[in-house]
Design a protein around this motif. Structure first.
Motif, mmCIF file in Angstrom:
data_model
loop_
_atom_site.group_PDB
_atom_site.id
_atom_site.type_symbol
_atom_site.label_atom_id
_atom_site.label_comp_id
_atom_site.label_asym_id
_atom_site.label_seq_id
_atom_site.Cartn_x
_atom_site.Cartn_y
_atom_site.Cartn_z
ATOM 1 N N TYR A 106 -51.637 38.131 5.844
ATOM 2 C CA TYR A 106 -50.974 39.094 6.130
ATOM 3 C C TYR A 106 -49.437 38.627 6.823
ATOM 4 N N THR A 107 -49.292 37.385 7.262
ATOM 5 C CA THR A 107 -48.139 36.703 7.664
ATOM 6 C C THR A 107 -47.884 35.342 7.067
ATOM 7 N N ASN A 134 -49.247 32.693 8.049
ATOM 8 C CA ASN A 134 -48.930 31.944 9.291
ATOM 9 C C ASN A 134 -50.262 30.950 9.329
#
Length: 164
Positions: free
Chosen positions: A88-89, A91
């Protein structure tokens, strides 16, 4: 909508909120040092996770990955380190490879190529590591409310360090 229907819907909503607040324990494994330096020039591109859904495993005593330059200051946790790229990010996130239900350094999760869940081959538990902070999805981990142990991924100049 009748007043009785409204009350029923509100009761169901409150019950769902209470159930979703169940505490997941993510510290079931013994403490072990973690220090993987991926901040040197080119290390992140070679050993890091650069695309959502990608992952990498680090196990010092088994030299995984075989070409990583392990040294005396490198530590890979209790059972190894699973480094993933959050879908989603984008990261990086890191977890201990050991299944927190089995609690043995040699019983490790692997990534299912279809679902991208972390799966324990021993107890059958599934964990959401690509976007769910290591939360249990099924198996003994789900019923026991046991999540994956997480490690810190710290941004440095040209890469990251994984530490606890």
């Amino acid at each position: 909508m009748s007043k009785l229907s409204y009350i029923y819907i509100m009761c169901v909503a409150v019950a769902m909120m209470v159930a979703s607040c169940t505490k997941i324990s993510d510290n079931q494994l013994p403490q072990a040092p973690v220090n993987i330096n991926l901040s040197k020039a080119g290390y992140w591109q070679t050993y890091g996770v650069v695309a959502p859904g990608s992952y990498r495993m680090f196990v010092k005593n088994e030299r995984i990955p075989s070409n990583y330059p392990y040294n005396a200051n490198t530590y890979t946790g209790y059972g190894g380190v699973l480094l993933v790229c959050d879908i989603y990010t984008a990261n990086p996130m890191a977890y201990d490879l050991s299944c927190p239900v089995e609690r043995r350094p040699d019983v490790r999760v692997s990534i299912d190529g279809n679902s991208y869940d972390a799966v324990c081959g021993s107890c059958g538990s599934h964990y959401d590591v690509m976007g769910g902070w290591g939360t249990p999805l099924s198996g003994k981990a789900f019923t026991q409310k046991v999540g994956m142990n997480r490690y810190n991924v710290v941004k440095t100049g040209s890469g990251y360090n994984i530490v606890n």
